[in-house]
Design an enzyme around this catalytic site. Structure first.
Site, PDB file in Angstrom:
ATOM      1  N   TYR A 231      41.341 -20.763  39.425  1.00 17.94           N
ATOM      2  CA  TYR A 231      40.823 -22.136  39.556  1.00 17.94           C
ATOM      3  C   TYR A 231      40.454 -22.402  41.017  1.00 17.94           C
ATOM      4  O   TYR A 231      39.348 -22.880  41.321  1.00 17.94           O
ATOM      5  CB  TYR A 231      41.890 -23.121  39.071  1.00 17.94           C
ATOM      6  CG  TYR A 231      41.530 -24.559  39.358  1.00 17.94           C
ATOM      7  CD1 TYR A 231      40.519 -25.197  38.646  1.00 17.94           C
ATOM      8  CD2 TYR A 231      42.191 -25.281  40.359  1.00 17.94           C
ATOM      9  CE1 TYR A 231      40.177 -26.509  38.922  1.00 17.94           C
ATOM     10  CE2 TYR A 231      41.853 -26.591  40.629  1.00 17.94           C
ATOM     11  CZ  TYR A 231      40.847 -27.198  39.915  1.00 17.94           C
ATOM     12  OH  TYR A 231      40.491 -28.494  40.196  1.00 17.94           O
TER      13      TYR A 231
HETATM   14  O1  LIG Z   1      42.712 -29.771  41.765  1.00 20.50           O
HETATM   15  C1  LIG Z   1      43.908 -29.572  41.824  1.00 20.50           C
HETATM   16  O2  LIG Z   1      44.476 -29.444  42.891  1.00 20.50           O
HETATM   17  C2  LIG Z   1      44.737 -29.435  40.609  1.00 20.50           C
HETATM   18  O3  LIG Z   1      45.669 -30.530  40.551  1.00 20.50           O
HETATM   19  C3  LIG Z   1      46.581 -30.456  39.491  1.00 20.50           C
HETATM   20  O4  LIG Z   1      47.391 -29.314  39.627  1.00 20.50           O
HETATM   21  P1  LIG Z   1      48.902 -29.523  40.033  1.00 20.50           P
HETATM   22  O5  LIG Z   1      49.040 -30.296  41.286  1.00 20.50           O
HETATM   23  O6  LIG Z   1      49.518 -28.178  40.013  1.00 20.50           O
HETATM   24  O7  LIG Z   1      49.431 -30.496  38.900  1.00 20.50           O
HETATM   25  P2  LIG Z   1      50.434 -30.303  37.691  1.00 20.50           P
HETATM   26  O8  LIG Z   1      49.983 -29.231  36.787  1.00 20.50           O
HETATM   27  O9  LIG Z   1      50.579 -31.656  37.133  1.00 20.50           O
HETATM   28  O10 LIG Z   1      51.787 -29.835  38.386  1.00 20.50           O
HETATM   29  C4  LIG Z   1      52.477 -30.622  39.377  1.00 20.50           C
HETATM   30  C5  LIG Z   1      53.753 -29.960  39.786  1.00 20.50           C
HETATM   31  O11 LIG Z   1      54.649 -29.941  38.687  1.00 20.50           O
HETATM   32  C6  LIG Z   1      55.126 -28.623  38.501  1.00 20.50           C
HETATM   33  N1  LIG Z   1      55.378 -28.437  37.070  1.00 20.50           N
HETATM   34  C7  LIG Z   1      54.339 -28.420  36.202  1.00 20.50           C
HETATM   35  C8  LIG Z   1      54.570 -28.307  34.862  1.00 20.50           C
HETATM   36  C9  LIG Z   1      55.891 -28.182  34.400  1.00 20.50           C
HETATM   37  O12 LIG Z   1      56.166 -28.072  33.194  1.00 20.50           O
HETATM   38  N2  LIG Z   1      56.887 -28.196  35.299  1.00 20.50           N
HETATM   39  C10 LIG Z   1      56.666 -28.325  36.638  1.00 20.50           C
HETATM   40  O13 LIG Z   1      57.610 -28.331  37.425  1.00 20.50           O
HETATM   41  C11 LIG Z   1      54.057 -27.705  39.052  1.00 20.50           C
HETATM   42  O14 LIG Z   1      54.581 -26.459  39.394  1.00 20.50           O
HETATM   43  C12 LIG Z   1      53.588 -28.513  40.219  1.00 20.50           C
HETATM   44  O15 LIG Z   1      54.415 -28.278  41.319  1.00 20.50           O
HETATM   45  C13 LIG Z   1      45.848 -30.361  38.173  1.00 20.50           C
HETATM   46  O16 LIG Z   1      46.761 -30.174  37.095  1.00 20.50           O
HETATM   47  C14 LIG Z   1      44.856 -29.234  38.202  1.00 20.50           C
HETATM   48  O17 LIG Z   1      44.135 -29.212  37.017  1.00 20.50           O
HETATM   49  C15 LIG Z   1      43.923 -29.387  39.364  1.00 20.50           C
HETATM   50  O18 LIG Z   1      43.130 -30.539  39.195  1.00 20.50           O
END
Ligand SMILES: O=C(O)[C@H]1O[C@H](OP(=O)(O)OP(=O)(O)OC[C@H]2O[C@@H](n3ccc(=O)[nH]c3=O)[C@H](O)[C@@H]2O)[C@H](O)[C@@H](O)[C@H]1O
Length: 421
Positions: A231
């Site tokens: 991504y």
């Molecule tokens: O453009 C971007 O920068 C991206 O931003 C977002 O990514 P992230 O910031 O990673 O959000 P997100 O998945 O909500 O996980 C948040 C936290 O929860 C943790 N996490 C996640 C799932 C879980 O079950 N447990 C957990 O601890 C996980 O490890 C993380 O630390 C968008 O989803 C992505 O599509 C894209 O737009």
């Protein structure tokens, strides 16, 4: 063997049968069938009416164009005319409504892909229609569709928010990311490049481009490689491709590095959304933890703050200089971090959700092999503050309260199990 004159039935048209007949009494019959001027006129009217109704009812192109024109209608002085891609998406729907409400002309396009189900996207479309924004159901990989849109409306700006999102899904289906985040981007840029005049181009990059071993806080001038996910690679590639179009063709480009955007009408695949779902269903959640028991932290940005950043980016974009593919001088190339400068750990996020819902959730803490760097986002937003007047004002408690309120209104409580949200 019959001669040609004796074999009129071999010819298909009845009038030809008459003409080719050697029988003299058939000639008056042909003459009798020759219509008067009035009959021709009446038949012409019938034909015209039939064609018009065919075009309206059967050919969707013309009604689409009509809707596009009406949606693009600008109602304020010096208003913008904006094509919003991904308009049925989370950020796209909010931005489209904000622009329309201040009097800009807005046309949406979205392919309603099934990544997190169509249903929420279709409801967002209904919401947009209520606000006077029409969304074309189509793919921006389709250059004929783009030509139709650009032939119908002289867009001053393109707000490109259509993308294949989700960090994890990229492991499973990398091609979807290349198609949506790279190939579609090029198709759209090609269209913008050839337009007369060229629109300014504002698009969604991502905070994930900062990659694995970056220093914090992240600044736009920092090196951003190597990317740690497909991504992120496709978003970084997008930054390079847009830069090339800027240099070669005079397109005004603004890339927005969004961090973790949340709020009402959000994306069901994101952690905060699924956490609320699990809390209400009484199911455990997984919290990932990096090496040495480091809790991951994110910059969570409320949707209204992001919308302000997007709108300010459009307003300050400056003009493209090219026309019909030819560059006429240099145009702005800008990149902005849109975070909020205050990271929050995932367990802290969960605690706020529990407090809002007045429910506790079982937490499965899973240690990952990550060294923690890639789990910690901390962002310098001073450039956006200076250039865009960007100033996030919604704290996480307030924003999550709004989200939870929306969630309970939208899905009801207790939650009905529905995978196709
Ligand atoms: O453009 C971007 O920068 C991206 O931003 C977002 O990514 P992230 O910031 O990673 O959000 P997100 O998945 O909500 O996980 C948040 C936290 O929860 C943790 N996490 C996640 C799932 C879980 O079950 N447990 C957990 O601890 C996980 O490890 C993380 O630390 C968008 O989803 C992505 O599509 C894209 O737009």
């Amino acid at each position: 063997m019959p001669t040609l004159e004796e074999e009129p039935l071999l010819l298909s048209s009845p009038s030809c049968i008459i003409l080719r007949s050697s029988n003299p009494i058939m000639i008056p019959a042909f003459r009798r069938r020759f219509p008067s001027a009035t009959t021709v006129f009446i038949w012409a009217l019938v034909l015209l009416a039939f064609t018009a109704s065919y075009i309206t009812l059967v050919d969707p192109g013309s009604s689409v164009e009509k809707n596009v024109r009406s949606s693009a209608h600008v109602t304020r002085a010096n208003g913008l005319s904006v094509l919003v891609t991904g308009a049925a998406g989370f950020i796209g729907s909010h931005v489209a409504i904000a622009l329309k409400n201040r009097g800009d002309g807005v046309v949406g396009v979205d392919n309603f892909d099934n990544y997190y189900g169509r249903s929420l996207k279709e409801t967002r479309r209904d919401l947009l229609e209520l606000n006077g924004v029409y969304i074309v159901d189509g793919d921006i990989n389709d250059s004929r569709l783009l030509s139709m849109l650009f032939d119908t409306v002289e867009f001053t700006h393109v707000m490109h928010l259509a993308a294949q999102v989700g960090v994890q899904y990229a492991v499973e289906n990398p091609y979807a990311y290349v198609r949506s985040n790279v190939a579609s981007l090029v198709t759209l840029l090609e269209q913008c490049k050839s337009a007369h005049p060229q629109p300014a181009f504002v698009w969604a990059s991502s905070g994930s481009v900062y990659g694995v071993h970056n220093k914090v806080p992240y600044s736009e001038t920092d090196r951003v490689d190597p990317p740690d996910t497909i991504y992120a690679s496709t978003k970084r590639t997008g930054e390079e491709i847009t830069h090339t179009y800027n240099r070669l063709h005079g397109l005004s480009i603004t890339g927005l590095r969004f961090f973790t955007v949340y709020g009402p009408w959000g994306r069901p695949d994101m952690a905060y959304f699924s956490f609320v779902r699990n809390i209400l269903q009484g199911e455990p959640i997984t919290i990932y933890r990096a090496k040495n028991r480091v809790d991951p932290a994110r910059e969570f940005i409320y949707i209204d703050d992001i919308v302000k950043g997007c709108v300010a980016s459009l307003d300050t974009s400056g003009k493209s200089t090219g026309s019909g593919g030819l560059k006429n001088g240099s145009a702005p190339y800008r990149i902005f971090n849109l975070g909020n400068g205050s990271p929050v750990t995932v367990p802290a996020l969960v605690a706020i959700l529990e407090e809002n819902l007045k429910m506790r959730v079982e937490k499965d803490v899973v240690d990952t092999c990550g060294d923690g760097d890639d789990s910690f986002a901390y962002v310098n937003i001073s450039l956006a503050e200076r250039e865009l007047g960007y100033k996030p004002t919604t704290d996480l408690q307030t924003g999550l309260r709004e989200f939870v309120k929306w969630y309970l209104w939208y899905y009801g409580k207790p939650l009905v199990e529905d995978s196709n949200v």
